[in-house]
Design an enzyme around this catalytic site. Structure first.
Site, mmCIF file in Angstrom:
data_model
loop_
_atom_site.group_PDB
_atom_site.id
_atom_site.type_symbol
_atom_site.label_atom_id
_atom_site.label_comp_id
_atom_site.label_asym_id
_atom_site.label_seq_id
_atom_site.Cartn_x
_atom_site.Cartn_y
_atom_site.Cartn_z
ATOM 1 N N ASN A 82 6.476 66.202 -32.622
ATOM 2 C CA ASN A 82 4.934 68.438 -32.477
ATOM 3 C C ASN A 82 3.653 67.914 -33.254
ATOM 4 O O ASN A 82 3.978 68.264 -34.853
ATOM 5 C CB ASN A 82 5.635 69.471 -33.729
ATOM 6 N N TRP A 83 2.545 67.913 -32.450
ATOM 7 C CA TRP A 83 1.589 67.071 -33.728
ATOM 8 C C TRP A 83 0.348 68.184 -33.421
ATOM 9 O O TRP A 83 -0.059 68.341 -34.309
ATOM 10 C CB TRP A 83 1.083 66.793 -32.658
ATOM 11 N N HIS B 168 7.818 78.538 -30.673
ATOM 12 C CA HIS B 168 7.546 78.388 -32.033
ATOM 13 C C HIS B 168 7.611 79.153 -33.368
ATOM 14 O O HIS B 168 6.859 79.896 -33.277
ATOM 15 C CB HIS B 168 6.572 76.862 -32.153
ATOM 16 N N GLU C 104 5.229 79.151 -35.637
ATOM 17 C CA GLU C 104 4.333 79.276 -36.602
ATOM 18 C C GLU C 104 3.267 80.374 -34.797
ATOM 19 O O GLU C 104 2.393 81.368 -35.130
ATOM 20 C CB GLU C 104 3.647 78.019 -36.364
ATOM 21 N N GLY D 245 7.118 72.189 -43.411
ATOM 22 C CA GLY D 245 5.634 72.174 -43.745
ATOM 23 C C GLY D 245 5.763 71.912 -45.508
ATOM 24 O O GLY D 245 4.898 72.492 -45.768
ATOM 25 N N SER E 97 9.940 69.991 -42.076
ATOM 26 C CA SER E 97 10.263 68.436 -43.913
ATOM 27 C C SER E 97 11.361 67.211 -43.489
ATOM 28 O O SER E 97 11.376 67.119 -44.334
ATOM 29 C CB SER E 97 10.454 68.995 -44.587
ATOM 30 N N GLY F 263 7.224 67.403 -37.332
ATOM 31 C CA GLY F 263 5.539 68.055 -37.875
ATOM 32 C C GLY F 263 5.499 66.977 -38.350
ATOM 33 O O GLY F 263 4.560 65.979 -37.819
ATOM 34 N N GLY F 264 4.678 67.585 -39.363
ATOM 35 C CA GLY F 264 4.040 66.234 -40.532
ATOM 36 C C GLY F 264 4.356 64.750 -40.077
ATOM 37 O O GLY F 264 3.472 63.736 -40.215
HETATM 38 P P1 13P Z 1 7.538 69.754 -41.182
HETATM 39 O O1 13P Z 1 8.299 68.635 -40.188
HETATM 40 O O2 13P Z 1 5.993 69.771 -41.250
HETATM 41 O O3 13P Z 1 7.948 70.400 -41.643
HETATM 42 O O4 13P Z 1 7.385 70.836 -39.433
HETATM 43 C C1 13P Z 1 8.537 71.027 -38.915
HETATM 44 C C2 13P Z 1 8.438 72.012 -37.234
HETATM 45 O O5 13P Z 1 7.619 72.896 -37.211
HETATM 46 C C3 13P Z 1 8.143 70.923 -35.881
HETATM 47 O O6 13P Z 1 7.916 71.985 -34.653
#
Ligand code: 13P
Length: 262
Positions: free
Chosen positions: A10-11, A96, A98, A185, A225, A246-247
Protein backbone atom coordinates in the site's frame (compact mmCIF):
# COMPACT_ATOMS: atom_id res chain seq x y z
CA UNK A 1 -6.46 -26.50 -2.08
CA UNK A 2 -4.57 -24.39 0.45
CA UNK A 3 -4.70 -20.63 0.47
CA UNK A 4 -1.94 -18.87 -1.48
CA UNK A 5 0.18 -16.38 0.40
CA UNK A 6 -0.47 -12.75 -0.54
CA UNK A 7 1.72 -9.68 0.01
CA UNK A 8 0.20 -6.28 -0.78
CA UNK A 9 2.09 -2.98 -1.06
CA UNK A 10 0.00 0.00 0.00
CA UNK A 11 2.00 2.96 -1.30
CA UNK A 12 -0.54 5.42 0.20
CA UNK A 13 0.10 9.03 -0.94
CA UNK A 14 3.85 8.66 -1.42
CA UNK A 15 5.07 8.00 -4.95
CA UNK A 16 4.80 9.87 -8.24
CA UNK A 17 4.28 7.76 -11.36
CA UNK A 18 7.98 7.70 -12.38
CA UNK A 19 8.92 6.74 -8.81
CA UNK A 20 6.29 3.99 -8.80
CA UNK A 21 7.45 2.70 -12.21
CA UNK A 22 11.02 2.34 -11.05
CA UNK A 23 10.02 0.65 -7.75
CA UNK A 24 7.77 -1.80 -9.56
CA UNK A 25 10.71 -3.05 -11.65
CA UNK A 26 12.35 -4.32 -8.46
CA UNK A 27 9.07 -5.78 -7.19
CA UNK A 28 8.66 -7.67 -10.48
CA UNK A 29 12.13 -9.17 -10.14
CA UNK A 30 11.26 -10.48 -6.67
CA UNK A 31 7.80 -11.74 -7.63
CA UNK A 32 9.35 -13.82 -10.41
CA UNK A 33 11.52 -15.56 -7.80
CA UNK A 34 8.44 -16.52 -5.74
CA UNK A 35 5.69 -17.66 -8.14
CA UNK A 36 3.88 -19.31 -5.22
CA UNK A 37 3.22 -15.91 -3.59
CA UNK A 38 0.66 -13.42 -4.95
CA UNK A 39 2.10 -9.89 -5.03
CA UNK A 40 -0.05 -6.76 -5.42
CA UNK A 41 0.94 -3.08 -5.60
CA UNK A 42 -1.55 -0.33 -4.78
CA UNK A 43 -0.38 3.06 -6.11
CA UNK A 44 -2.39 6.28 -6.09
CA UNK A 45 -5.29 6.64 -8.54
CA UNK A 46 -3.22 8.78 -10.94
CA UNK A 47 -0.59 6.05 -11.38
CA UNK A 48 -3.05 3.20 -11.99
CA UNK A 49 -3.25 3.49 -15.80
CA UNK A 50 0.51 3.63 -16.50
CA UNK A 51 1.31 0.95 -13.93
CA UNK A 52 -1.56 -1.17 -15.23
CA UNK A 53 0.12 -1.09 -18.66
CA UNK A 54 3.54 -2.02 -17.24
CA UNK A 55 2.14 -4.84 -15.12
CA UNK A 56 -0.15 -6.42 -17.74
CA UNK A 57 0.83 -10.09 -18.24
CA UNK A 58 3.28 -10.04 -15.33
CA UNK A 59 3.07 -11.87 -11.98
CA UNK A 60 2.47 -8.60 -10.08
CA UNK A 61 -1.17 -7.54 -9.83
CA UNK A 62 -2.48 -3.99 -9.56
CA UNK A 63 -4.72 -2.72 -6.77
CA UNK A 64 -6.35 0.60 -5.90
CA UNK A 65 -6.43 2.20 -2.46
CA UNK A 66 -10.11 3.10 -2.47
CA UNK A 67 -13.21 3.28 -4.68
CA UNK A 68 -16.65 4.92 -4.84
CA UNK A 69 -19.55 2.50 -5.02
CA UNK A 70 -21.72 3.94 -7.78
CA UNK A 71 -21.20 3.19 -11.47
CA UNK A 72 -21.20 6.72 -12.85
CA UNK A 73 -22.69 10.16 -12.37
CA UNK A 74 -22.17 13.59 -10.89
CA UNK A 75 -19.75 12.60 -8.10
CA UNK A 76 -16.86 15.01 -8.48
CA UNK A 77 -13.52 13.53 -7.49
CA UNK A 78 -14.72 9.92 -7.22
CA UNK A 79 -13.53 6.81 -9.04
CA UNK A 80 -15.90 3.96 -9.92
CA UNK A 81 -15.23 0.21 -9.88
CA UNK A 82 -15.54 0.17 -13.68
CA UNK A 83 -12.74 2.77 -13.92
CA UNK A 84 -10.57 0.54 -11.75
CA UNK A 85 -11.24 -2.45 -13.99
CA UNK A 86 -10.41 -0.29 -17.01
CA UNK A 87 -7.05 0.58 -15.41
CA UNK A 88 -6.20 -3.09 -14.94
CA UNK A 89 -6.99 -3.33 -11.21
CA UNK A 90 -7.76 -6.75 -9.80
CA UNK A 91 -7.70 -5.73 -6.13
CA UNK A 92 -8.85 -2.72 -4.11
CA UNK A 93 -8.18 -1.77 -0.49
CA UNK A 94 -11.40 -0.76 1.24
CA UNK A 95 -12.16 0.59 4.72
CA UNK A 96 -8.54 1.41 5.52
CA UNK A 97 -8.36 3.05 8.95
CA UNK A 98 -6.91 6.20 7.36
CA UNK A 99 -9.93 6.40 5.04
CA UNK A 100 -12.12 5.98 8.14
CA UNK A 101 -10.27 8.90 9.81
CA UNK A 102 -8.64 6.63 12.42
CA UNK A 103 -4.90 7.35 12.56
CA UNK A 104 -2.27 5.38 14.52
CA UNK A 105 0.51 7.91 14.83
CA UNK A 106 -1.50 11.06 15.55
CA UNK A 107 -4.18 12.10 18.02
CA UNK A 108 -7.75 11.99 16.63
CA UNK A 109 -8.50 15.01 14.45
CA UNK A 110 -11.89 15.96 13.02
CA UNK A 111 -10.88 15.59 9.38
CA UNK A 112 -14.20 15.12 7.69
CA UNK A 113 -12.68 14.23 4.34
CA UNK A 114 -11.50 10.89 5.77
CA UNK A 115 -15.08 9.91 6.21
CA UNK A 116 -15.60 6.19 5.59
CA UNK A 117 -18.18 4.62 7.89
CA UNK A 118 -19.25 0.99 8.27
CA UNK A 119 -22.12 1.81 5.88
CA UNK A 120 -19.93 3.31 3.11
CA UNK A 121 -17.45 0.46 3.54
CA UNK A 122 -20.30 -2.05 3.05
CA UNK A 123 -21.38 -0.23 -0.13
CA UNK A 124 -17.82 -0.28 -1.45
CA UNK A 125 -17.28 -3.98 -0.67
CA UNK A 126 -20.46 -4.91 -2.45
CA UNK A 127 -19.66 -2.72 -5.50
CA UNK A 128 -16.19 -4.30 -5.77
CA UNK A 129 -17.57 -7.84 -5.56
CA UNK A 130 -20.08 -6.95 -8.29
CA UNK A 131 -17.23 -5.59 -10.48
CA UNK A 132 -15.19 -8.75 -9.88
CA UNK A 133 -12.44 -6.84 -8.06
CA UNK A 134 -11.01 -8.50 -4.95
CA UNK A 135 -11.80 -6.30 -1.93
CA UNK A 136 -9.00 -6.09 0.64
CA UNK A 137 -11.22 -5.16 3.55
CA UNK A 138 -9.35 -3.52 6.45
CA UNK A 139 -10.51 -3.89 10.03
CA UNK A 140 -8.79 -3.08 13.30
CA UNK A 141 -9.07 -1.45 16.69
CA UNK A 142 -7.53 1.76 18.05
CA UNK A 143 -5.20 1.82 21.06
CA UNK A 144 -8.06 3.08 23.23
CA UNK A 145 -10.44 0.33 22.11
CA UNK A 146 -7.75 -2.26 22.92
CA UNK A 147 -7.08 -0.68 26.32
CA UNK A 148 -10.82 -0.88 27.05
CA UNK A 149 -10.82 -4.61 26.23
CA UNK A 150 -13.08 -4.04 23.21
CA UNK A 151 -10.75 -5.32 20.45
CA UNK A 152 -12.65 -8.49 19.52
CA UNK A 153 -16.03 -6.78 19.65
CA UNK A 154 -14.90 -3.81 17.51
CA UNK A 155 -13.37 -6.04 14.84
CA UNK A 156 -16.36 -8.42 14.79
CA UNK A 157 -18.72 -5.48 14.37
CA UNK A 158 -16.68 -3.92 11.56
CA UNK A 159 -16.72 -7.28 9.75
CA UNK A 160 -20.43 -7.92 10.24
CA UNK A 161 -21.34 -4.47 8.93
CA UNK A 162 -18.90 -4.51 6.00
CA UNK A 163 -20.16 -7.89 4.80
CA UNK A 164 -23.86 -7.09 5.25
CA UNK A 165 -24.43 -6.64 1.51
CA UNK A 166 -22.53 -9.69 0.21
CA UNK A 167 -24.00 -13.14 -0.23
CA UNK A 168 -21.94 -16.18 0.88
CA UNK A 169 -21.53 -17.33 -2.73
CA UNK A 170 -19.95 -13.97 -3.60
CA UNK A 171 -17.24 -14.30 -0.96
CA UNK A 172 -14.81 -16.61 -2.73
CA UNK A 173 -12.35 -13.81 -3.50
CA UNK A 174 -12.71 -11.93 -0.28
CA UNK A 175 -9.52 -10.80 1.47
CA UNK A 176 -9.43 -9.24 4.93
CA UNK A 177 -6.56 -7.28 6.45
CA UNK A 178 -6.29 -7.12 10.23
CA UNK A 179 -4.65 -3.75 10.77
CA UNK A 180 -4.62 -2.58 14.40
CA UNK A 181 -4.72 1.21 14.09
CA UNK A 182 -2.07 1.67 16.80
CA UNK A 183 0.40 -0.42 14.77
CA UNK A 184 0.09 1.57 11.55
CA UNK A 185 3.08 3.77 10.80
CA UNK A 186 4.18 3.69 14.45
CA UNK A 187 6.83 0.94 14.47
CA UNK A 188 4.73 -0.85 17.15
CA UNK A 189 4.16 -4.14 15.36
CA UNK A 190 1.51 -6.38 16.90
CA UNK A 191 2.84 -9.39 18.80
CA UNK A 192 2.90 -12.32 16.34
CA UNK A 193 0.76 -14.60 18.55
CA UNK A 194 -1.83 -11.86 19.00
CA UNK A 195 -1.87 -11.13 15.24
CA UNK A 196 -2.47 -14.84 14.62
CA UNK A 197 -5.23 -14.95 17.27
CA UNK A 198 -6.96 -11.98 15.62
CA UNK A 199 -6.66 -13.55 12.16
CA UNK A 200 -8.22 -16.73 13.59
CA UNK A 201 -11.03 -14.72 15.17
CA UNK A 202 -11.66 -12.96 11.85
CA UNK A 203 -11.80 -16.32 10.05
CA UNK A 204 -14.38 -17.62 12.55
CA UNK A 205 -16.43 -14.42 12.21
CA UNK A 206 -16.38 -14.60 8.41
CA UNK A 207 -17.49 -18.25 8.60
CA UNK A 208 -20.37 -17.34 10.89
CA UNK A 209 -21.44 -14.32 8.81
CA UNK A 210 -21.21 -16.20 5.48
CA UNK A 211 -20.50 -19.93 5.62
CA UNK A 212 -17.73 -22.32 6.58
CA UNK A 213 -16.44 -22.71 3.00
CA UNK A 214 -15.93 -18.98 2.80
CA UNK A 215 -14.26 -18.99 6.22
CA UNK A 216 -11.77 -21.56 4.91
CA UNK A 217 -11.12 -19.73 1.64
CA UNK A 218 -10.85 -16.13 2.82
CA UNK A 219 -7.30 -14.81 2.91
CA UNK A 220 -6.44 -12.86 6.04
CA UNK A 221 -3.46 -10.53 6.08
CA UNK A 222 -1.76 -8.74 8.92
CA UNK A 223 -0.82 -5.06 8.47
CA UNK A 224 0.87 -2.51 10.71
CA UNK A 225 4.63 -1.80 10.87
CA UNK A 226 5.53 -4.98 8.94
CA UNK A 227 9.23 -4.94 8.02
CA UNK A 228 11.83 -7.36 6.72
CA UNK A 229 13.06 -7.80 10.30
CA UNK A 230 9.71 -8.84 11.84
CA UNK A 231 7.78 -10.51 9.00
CA UNK A 232 9.11 -14.08 9.45
CA UNK A 233 7.60 -14.27 12.93
CA UNK A 234 4.25 -12.97 11.65
CA UNK A 235 4.21 -15.37 8.69
CA UNK A 236 5.09 -18.34 10.92
CA UNK A 237 1.45 -18.91 11.95
CA UNK A 238 -0.79 -20.56 9.35
CA UNK A 239 -3.73 -18.30 10.34
CA UNK A 240 -1.86 -15.39 8.71
CA UNK A 241 -2.00 -15.61 4.91
CA UNK A 242 0.25 -12.64 4.18
CA UNK A 243 0.78 -8.95 4.83
CA UNK A 244 -0.50 -5.51 3.89
CA UNK A 245 2.62 -3.36 3.94
CA UNK A 246 2.81 0.44 4.09
CA UNK A 247 6.13 2.16 4.80
CA UNK A 248 8.34 -0.85 4.08
CA UNK A 249 6.72 -1.31 0.66
CA UNK A 250 8.35 1.96 -0.47
CA UNK A 251 11.86 0.50 -0.08
CA UNK A 252 12.67 -2.06 -2.79
CA UNK A 253 15.01 -4.16 -0.68
CA UNK A 254 12.69 -4.25 2.37
CA UNK A 255 9.65 -5.20 0.31
CA UNK A 256 11.60 -7.88 -1.57
CA UNK A 257 12.66 -9.49 1.69
CA UNK A 258 9.05 -9.52 2.90
CA UNK A 259 7.87 -11.22 -0.31
CA UNK A 260 10.71 -13.75 -0.16
CA UNK A 261 9.85 -14.49 3.47
CA UNK A 262 6.10 -15.04 2.80
P1 13P B 1 2.77 0.65 7.82
O1 13P B 1 3.32 -0.64 7.26
O2 13P B 1 3.49 1.86 7.34
O3 13P B 1 2.62 0.58 9.30
O4 13P B 1 1.29 0.79 7.21
C1 13P B 1 0.43 -0.30 7.26
C2 13P B 1 -0.76 0.00 6.45
O5 13P B 1 -1.55 0.87 6.79
C3 13P B 1 -0.95 -0.75 5.22
O6 13P B 1 -2.23 -0.53 4.70
Amino acid sequence: MGRRRLVVANWKMNLTTPEGCSLVEAVLGTAKQRPEVDVVVCPSFVSLQPLGRSLAHTPVALGAQDVFWLGKGAYTGQVSPRMLVDSGCRYCIVGHSEARGRFGSEPPRPLSYFSDTDETVAQKVSALVFANIVPILCVGETALERQDGRTDEVVAEQLAKALERVAPEECSNLTIAYEPVWAIGTGNVCDADEAARMCGLIRDEVASITDSACGDQVRILYGGSVKASNCAEIFANSQVDGALVGGASLIADEFSKIVLSA
